[in-house]
Design a protein around this motif. Sequence first.
Motif, PDB file in Angstrom:
ATOM      1  N   PHE A   1     -19.786 -11.782   3.170  1.00  0.00           N
ATOM      2  CA  PHE A   1     -18.929 -11.832   1.963  1.00  0.00           C
ATOM      3  C   PHE A   1     -19.736 -11.375   0.752  1.00  0.00           C
ATOM      4  O   PHE A   1     -19.251 -10.614  -0.093  1.00  0.00           O
ATOM      5  N   LEU A   2     -20.995 -11.835   0.708  1.00  0.00           N
ATOM      6  CA  LEU A   2     -21.826 -11.500  -0.463  1.00  0.00           C
ATOM      7  C   LEU A   2     -22.078  -9.992  -0.490  1.00  0.00           C
ATOM      8  O   LEU A   2     -22.005  -9.341  -1.536  1.00  0.00           O
TER       9      LEU A   2
ATOM     10  N   LEU B   1     -20.175  -7.702   0.696  1.00  0.00           N
ATOM     11  CA  LEU B   1     -18.930  -7.023   0.280  1.00  0.00           C
ATOM     12  C   LEU B   1     -18.803  -7.097  -1.239  1.00  0.00           C
ATOM     13  O   LEU B   1     -18.470  -6.110  -1.896  1.00  0.00           O
TER      14      LEU B   1
ATOM     15  N   MET C   1     -21.249  -7.311  -3.367  1.00  0.00           N
ATOM     16  CA  MET C   1     -22.238  -6.393  -3.968  1.00  0.00           C
ATOM     17  C   MET C   1     -21.711  -4.963  -3.911  1.00  0.00           C
ATOM     18  O   MET C   1     -21.718  -4.230  -4.908  1.00  0.00           O
TER      19      MET C   1
ATOM     20  N   PHE D   1     -12.702  -3.853   8.845  1.00  0.00           N
ATOM     21  CA  PHE D   1     -14.173  -3.665   8.798  1.00  0.00           C
ATOM     22  C   PHE D   1     -14.868  -5.022   8.845  1.00  0.00           C
ATOM     23  O   PHE D   1     -15.809  -5.238   9.617  1.00  0.00           O
ATOM     24  N   MET D   2     -14.371  -5.977   8.070  1.00  0.00           N
ATOM     25  CA  MET D   2     -15.040  -7.290   8.030  1.00  0.00           C
ATOM     26  C   MET D   2     -14.923  -7.990   9.378  1.00  0.00           C
ATOM     27  O   MET D   2     -15.841  -8.659   9.831  1.00  0.00           O
TER      28      MET D   2
ATOM     29  N   GLN E   1     -27.207 -17.601  -0.743  1.00  0.00           N
ATOM     30  CA  GLN E   1     -27.645 -16.199  -0.876  1.00  0.00           C
ATOM     31  C   GLN E   1     -29.104 -16.037  -0.455  1.00  0.00           C
ATOM     32  O   GLN E   1     -29.626 -14.921  -0.520  1.00  0.00           O
TER      33      GLN E   1
END
Lengths: 297, 583, 205, 368, 192
Positions: free
Chosen positions: A214-215, A217, A219, B483-484, C75
């Motif tokens: 997700f991160l 995507l 970015m 894609f994901m 992150q």
Amino acid sequence: MIILDLALMLITAYFVGFIYYGLYRNITARFQRRIGPTIFQSFYDSIKFFGKKEAISHGWMFYLGPIIMATGAIMTLFFIPFFYQSESFSGLSGYGNLFLVLYLMLLGPLGNAMGVGVGGNPFGVMGVTRGLTRLFALELPFYIAVVAIMSISQSADIATIAGSQTTINAFAHPLLFIAALFSFVAMMGQSPFDVVGAPVEVYSGPASEFSGKFLSLLMSQSAIFSFAKLVLMVNLFLGGADGFFELLWKTFVLFLFVIAFGAIYGRFKTPQSVDFLIKVPTVIAIVGLIFATAWGN
Amino acid sequence: MRVLSLIISLLALWGVSTLFGSEAHWQIDMGSFGLEGVVIGLKATALANFFALLIAIGFFSISLIASKYKLSKGFYALLYLLLVSLFLIVYAEDYLLFFVGWEVMSVTTYLLFSYDLSREALIKYIVFALASAMSLLGGIMVLYSASHSFLYTDAHQGFIALSATLQVIFILLMLFAFFIKLGVIGFHYWLMDSYEQSSDFFTPYLSAVLSKMGIYALIILLVYVVDIHMISGTWLAYTLAIMGLLSSIIATFKAVNEDSMKRLLAYSSIAQLGYIVTVLSMADGLGGALYHSLIHTLVKLLLFINIAGIIYMTARSKFSELGGLIYRMPQSFVLLLIGIISLAGMPPLAGFASKFLIYTTLLEGGNLLILSAMLFASASAFLYIYKLIYGIYLGHPTSKRYETIREVPLAFLIPQYLLSLLLIVAGVYPGIVIPYFNTILKELRLETIPFESYTILGSEMASYNGFVLMSAFVGVFVLILLFMLSLRSKAKEAKDRFDIAYCGEVPDEGTHLHYGFSMGKELKRVGFIGVILRNSSSVFYDYISRQLFGFATVFRKLYSGNLSFNFNIAALFALILLWWGLR
Amino acid sequence: MDEGFLKEQQVMESDLNSETSHKSSVDFLMDWFRRRSIFVLAYGTGCGAIEMPPTFTSRYDAERLGIRGAATPRQADVIIVSGYCSYKTLRRIIRTYEQMANPKYILALGSCTVNGGMYWDSYNTIKRLEDYLPVDMYVNGCMPRPESILEGFMALQKEIGDGKISSWQKYEDNYAFYRKNQEAVLGQTVAPAYDADWYLYDGGL
Amino acid sequence: METNKHITIFHGPQHPGITGNMSVELDLIGETIQKATTHVGYLHRGFEKLVERRTVIQAFTIVCRICVPEPDPNEANFAMAVEELAGIEVSERVKYIRVMVLELSRLASQCMWLAGQSGSIGLYAVGQWAIADRDLILDLFEELTGGRVYHMYIYPGGVRRDLPDGFLRRLEKVLNHFKKRLKEYDNIFINNASFKSRAIGVGIVSPEECIKNGYVGQVLRGCGIEADVRKDAPYLVYDQLDFEVPTAQGGDVYARALVRRAEMDQSIHILEQVIDKMPEGEIMVKMPTHRKFKLPKNDTWVKVESSRGEFAYYMAGDGSEKIRRMQVRGPSLVHAFTLLEDLLVGAELSDVALIMNSLGICPPEIER
Amino acid sequence: MFATIKNRFATTDIEVKREDLYKVVVQRDAIFELIFMLREQYDYQTLNAITCCDWIEEEHFAITYILTTSDRKQSFMVQTMIGREDAQIDSLTHTFEQAEIMERDLHEMYGIDFPGNQNLVELSLENWVHTPPLRREFDTLEFVNNNLSFREGRDGNMDVKKEMKRLRALKKAQKAAAKKAKEEASEVSDGN
């Protein structure tokens, strides 16, 4: 044929956006008297996150949040033509206009706000609220400037606006350009107005709950989205571009200005940035509007 | 009774659709009843049919959810009477019948309110409703004094015949009446309490349809009485524009500060109506106004029915008591999402079409400051829109009950599905209603909206293709989703709602994590929004009511207790008055 | 000298390069990227945290190696346990470590994480981080200098590049061992008692 | 009927905006803080318990590891306390060297504050420069004592080794470099419009409250009170050096920033005087071996002016070679609880990092 | 000043540690009276610290209040002795706000109860159930040995003293062997 055109636009935006972001990190490193990473560092960061073994998700709306954000960014890109007179690289701009692009820019963040809300992280929601509070403040001067530009060139189609600028709008209507620049700095999330994801205050804001793919995507879409905004500003205020080289150096000059502006100032508080954006740039824009319409016709 | 109301609403829908093409016209000359020179009648003009359609759609959707509310027979009777009065207003061909319908509407709404509203809210409503009716009556009488006829067709000669000051008085009276019904800022004192306290069954109808009567009356005033081409540039256009803008901007910032869902939506409907009032001040703004009132009706019905469902299931109506309902009520979440996307005017759905039409008319009309103010107002609307959906569905559940709550019953879902279907269709084919609007505009001898095809909307200055927009949106969305999904890194479901990045600490049941109440609380620190939030029109009205109350108590002291003495005083007073009158 | 430190070093490295055989080509590519971009969690757990600013700023500049700070565990790739670790901090480190996405690494600074270091007799610090969390790379020095921290990072990057590191896999495989130690020290109030299957969960989209 | 008016967040141990390993639990409505509670204990190693088991030389090694950003006041306090208990008198040269080390560590700690304060408002360029300049001082320390941050140099009874030759000339070069650099910090940070708009009027402390609650350092000087241990109760050779105590009016974050900026100039001025007046003399008093160095049964309270305010030690000996009791009373104990929790109520979330950096809160000296 | 304190509180004489630091030991019930007198008459406005020293041999805690004048020139250490079992002394939070955190620290470390201080919750230790750590009877090494485990160290885990003796013996043996080998070599060289 149009699919190929769209794919080319997407690929150029992806690579140029990431290279600009790499240059940004290098230039701010030079401001700070250090060497800084390679230009492709942002590629490595986002692809590494794609390669993560797994990512935490809080239900299907959380999963769809970043996807809607990426959709909003890519749709904005498609509706902005790169060059004003050539048929290629014009994407879907034939079917859309400037009002549509202004609203598409808001579609992505609102979709992502749903995902952030479902994630349940209070910092994420606070970041989104800060973004929405800053949103209407930064949009006011931008709308006044854009409306003035539209009425001057008597059309709301980006290609015709870009093409019809005999002397580019930045010099013809400096006040409008200055007001639009203020809100453009805020749109790019640069320093005095980067209240949304301020790590020191809101624990990295809306992105604090996204990990792994997700991160990455988020970015990639931010790279595409910043390039789309740069191209929009060039079309509106710097007289569009008729070749790739001209497009690149104009967007890079604008990008350089945004970085320099951001490097000098500390961060405003959210109410302060809203107060500032509603007072100073809006007055400049209104004065610019009056000059433009009075002298325009 | 519920089945009966359903049948009636279907009957109404069928009736309205039959009247669409027909030139049905029915007129009586009141001379035969001893009132010579008074002609009244009903006429199915295209404009009237459009508003009647809105009334019928509204009534149909709320009658669908009627099965979930225990309403007395009297309530249903009053509802049908209200329906009749609305049709009367819309189809009236002259101001007399229009006034009768307007008066009956106000009174039946008052009686419907009496079931739920508090005494104070009731008094507020009835005072304002009577004031609006009286000023409407005053306006009609002034017009009649010049045109000697109530018919709309010859209202224009009457208006021209009026002297300048009388014209101003006439317009002020009419505007005062319609602004109260529209709830323009400053006149919305009654609207907030009545929207919040009225029964959840009736509020959708109240906000979606009753406010449209104010719009219809304003259109009649501008088109028939005051020729719309004359007004652009006059003080009337500027008052309309400024009142509309003021109400949309002020209502938007007040909406963010509200904790109750229904009050937030009340302010939001004030703001949306503000757009319509603003665009009506333009010479060729009628198309945008009609389109936006259609979208506003559909959206407000959808949102209020959704809210009614939430209140029905959780018996709570405040953001600070709700939250975290998305995975228990996924369908109503998606429906509310469609509702707020079109409320915000976001591209893929129909909301953008009506806003786009308004913006192009403003752009071509050349009044750019009003256009940028409207863009600003719609951009600042995002905050309360996000608060609405976050406060109810996202975030963390405030009480354990919400973790075992079930989805809203089907009765609430069906109308919402129909309405969102209409919104999606209007989003994909924005031009679908343009041909019908053009018939209205041709009938009112106004210039029409350029029409190319069902999917294209807009003029030569700016147009967009709804179908390409929706297919691009869906195409890109599906591509990225595929894609994901294809990536090897799997998304691992979080164990529970406390598995969030919380600075290393561990939140538990007692930690307050829902941001619903405090969203938008920071706006009061911004300069001009702080001013808006601090003072409100109710302060002004409370002051007036205190003065009146003080004056009344002084006046009551005059009555010294024995009847005969006061009677003589009154008679003397009447005699003096009569003498002065006859002189 | 076949006993003492050298022997122990071989033991530690023996189980590292045991299963690099079944890696697919995508893994090698991903390891190439993982080597060039490391996100370090912004968490100063112990006294070594005072050497983090010089390492990440102008003079020693870890960013030129692709190493950057990350605000949230979601992150981050690397968590630095910089020095001694009291029970209260250990509970938070375990909580953030479990919230990081795999593959994740731990860099332990100083001798306090090896055998308790200078606070070997303190009642409030743990003596051996290896019992509670799988450590990838030790950097010695009672508060190591920025140069040695950078050397630690480069060694970690080389190991990641060769795909030899899999301590997060070791944590998941014998999660029960680590959990038993954690609960021995912290009682039941470790991170929320996510039962083991949460780790072996490989479904999902 | 449960309602959810406020939300609770942690400005917690793992947070980019926290100064050290502590956490502040905030109850917010919107972003206005309703209630703040400080939580510490993440770095508790039980120093005072460990000192009771160690002789003086063993305790000396862990004393400097109490407070990370500025270890030297701990060493100086420990040495002065032991010397006072044992009645040892150190030579004039040692006192000058100790003043030099203390002033250098104060300058380094002020640079660290500059980085933290500019980071709290997002001006990362200033942070990078400040830490790069701080490294120059750490190189000097490395040359003098062998360690960059933990020096273990000021030993009860003197200092561990003499100045390497040419050290004072290199120190002078670094001071000249600093004098040039500090002017640049003025116009990019101290006089920066965005810092002023963020700092003025934030976290205001009243002078009466300072006196009663025992606040120290920049908090006092920010309210206009000339409070400095080096002037009030001069120790070492501070009475022979001339310097003045900078103060500012207003008691808010900006006043404290001005005070710290002026203190950097004062430290440079003191260091220049120390370079000129450095006397000759032996650097170590003859001390018995650590097993036989007995501390008499007595207790004392010594104070040193650290970069954040008055740093005090209470030490008690009991006749054996081990120290009976040592209590560390840093400035942050009262600043982090009584002062911070008062200042944060009513403040905004974006002011939390700003106020904490301006108070210079260092968690290890709270819970040791 | 010394005279008034001496005859008012009949304590041992006031000890002048440095020209800016005095110390006096008073009875437990007279201490607050002395503190308030110093505060009103001699301008000792600020309470710097409350410390405690555990004299286990004499079965008492020495609680010291350190006050400073408002111009920070003079400090005063006021000390009193309280019993070690269920130690208790009144709280000063009603006059000094900062006393709350100091008493909270001492409560956690020594187990002293301060009636009047509402906030005596845990400060540095989390879920600590053993005896308050700073009391002398709590042995930290013994606590560590039976609660935590050290790294096993290298295989031999050798004891330093035995290892030194072994190496010395080894060296001596090698020297002797070398000397013997040299003698044999010289005999062989003499031999051939």
